[in-house]
Design a protein around this motif. Structure first.
Motif, PDB file in Angstrom:
ATOM      1  N   ARG A 175       0.830  -1.062  -0.150  1.00 33.94           N
ATOM      2  CA  ARG A 175      -0.083  -0.007  -0.115  1.00 33.94           C
ATOM      3  C   ARG A 175       0.978   1.214   0.297  1.00 33.94           C
ATOM      4  O   ARG A 175       0.417   2.302  -0.650  1.00 33.94           O
ATOM      5  N   GLN A 176       2.264   1.092   0.475  1.00 39.19           N
ATOM      6  CA  GLN A 176       2.750   2.614   0.658  1.00 39.19           C
ATOM      7  C   GLN A 176       3.464   2.409  -0.674  1.00 39.19           C
ATOM      8  O   GLN A 176       3.591   3.931  -1.277  1.00 39.19           O
ATOM      9  N   ARG A 179       1.433   4.100  -3.281  1.00 40.01           N
ATOM     10  CA  ARG A 179       0.914   4.932  -2.108  1.00 40.01           C
ATOM     11  C   ARG A 179       2.707   6.361  -3.442  1.00 40.01           C
ATOM     12  O   ARG A 179       1.850   7.463  -3.757  1.00 40.01           O
ATOM     13  N   GLU A 183       1.680   9.549  -6.101  1.00 40.59           N
ATOM     14  CA  GLU A 183       2.588  10.528  -6.145  1.00 40.59           C
ATOM     15  C   GLU A 183       3.747  10.460  -7.216  1.00 40.59           C
ATOM     16  O   GLU A 183       3.401  12.306  -7.271  1.00 40.59           O
TER      17      GLU A 183
END
Ligand SMILES: Nc1ncnc2c1ncn2[C@@H]1O[C@H](COP(=O)(O)OP(=O)(O)OP(=O)(O)O)[C@@H](O)[C@H]1O
Length: 238
Positions: A175-176, A179, A183
């Motif tokens: 998930r990180q 993300r 970005e």
């Protein structure tokens, strides 16, 4: 910004139309969830997007350019993470990384350093010299994600990554990673059966049924349609 588009894509297996005139488009920075019951055509859609499977008719465009399977330059725009990661079984994580870096023509001096950092985050640093054939399924999946995180092509296609057998650390780090990628303007498309991975995570949901797109919009829009009585969407959101 990277873009990916399917135009009127038809894919047939035997007598079955698995994709029936699919039109779909997404751009860098988007996180799109592909949903649908078993056999709906999610994996086929991801494979057609990646050129791994050719369509009977219709076209795939990457950055507005017509993509064909032999277009090596455009193939380097993405990474498809299937059910079973495509790794060289007898090679170690490091060897697989080096091989893929060559294929993707990525020649950054700090590649191994970045990979080591991601191996640590995924909890597989101590396994870096082991042949991947000697790793568990979840560990192999983590190695493939380390390679993806290190090479960072602009499009990430993932087939059920949240049902890949990874432990809590792996799922959290995934998930990180997603993300961080968003970005940086990466386009992420993932298939899932898990409504909790759609609510509060995906920016857009594409619902496939019988090879056609039933819904393509935000999660609140999907929930609204389900509440309004669409039986298929209501079943998926249950
Ligand atoms: N190589 C193949 N040969 C024949 N039929 C296939 C092949 N691959 C997929 N199909 C058929 O195409 C349909 C769509 O399959 P696909 O794997 O795209 O579905 P899916 O939505 O990803 O399903 P699941 O949620 O079970 O992974 C199914 O009916 C399947 O049987």
């Amino acid at each position: 910004m990277v873009s990916l588009e399917l135009r009127n894509v038809w894919k047939r297996f035997g007598k079955q139309d698995v994709l029936s005139g699919v039109n779909w488009q997404a751009s860098g920075g988007e996180l799109v969830a592909l949903m649908g019951v078993n056999g709906a055509g999610k994996t086929t859609m991801l494979r057609v997007m990646s050129g791994m499977v050719g369509a009977e008719s219709g076209e795939v465009f990457i950055n507005g350019k017509h993509f064909t399977r032999d277009d090596v330059e455009l193939r380097r725009q993405f990474f498809l993470l299937g059910d079973e990661p495509a790794l060289i079984p007898q090679g170690s994580a490091i060897m697989n990384l080096a091989t893929m870096a060559k294929l993707w023509q990525i020649d950054r001096p700090n590649l191994e350093e970045v990979a080591a950092e991601w191996m640590d985050r995924f909890g597989v640093l101590s396994l870096r010299e082991k042949p991947v054939s000697e790793l568990s399924r979840g560990q192999r999946y983590k190695v493939a994600l380390v390679i993806l995180a290190t090479l960072r092509p602009p499009i990430w296609l993932m087939d059920e990554p949240f049902a890949s057998g990874m432990d809590a650390q792996g799922l959290r780090t995934l998930r990180q990673l997603i993300r961080e990628g968003l970005e940086e303007g990466v386009l992420v498309v993932f298939s899932t059966q898990l409504i909790e991975m759609v609510r509060g995570f995906a920016g857009r949901v594409t619902v496939v049924s019988g090879g056609v797109i039933l819904h393509n919009g935000t999660v609140p829009e999907l929930e609204e349609k389900a509440r309004a009585g669409d039986p298929y969407l209501a079943m998926l959101m249950d």
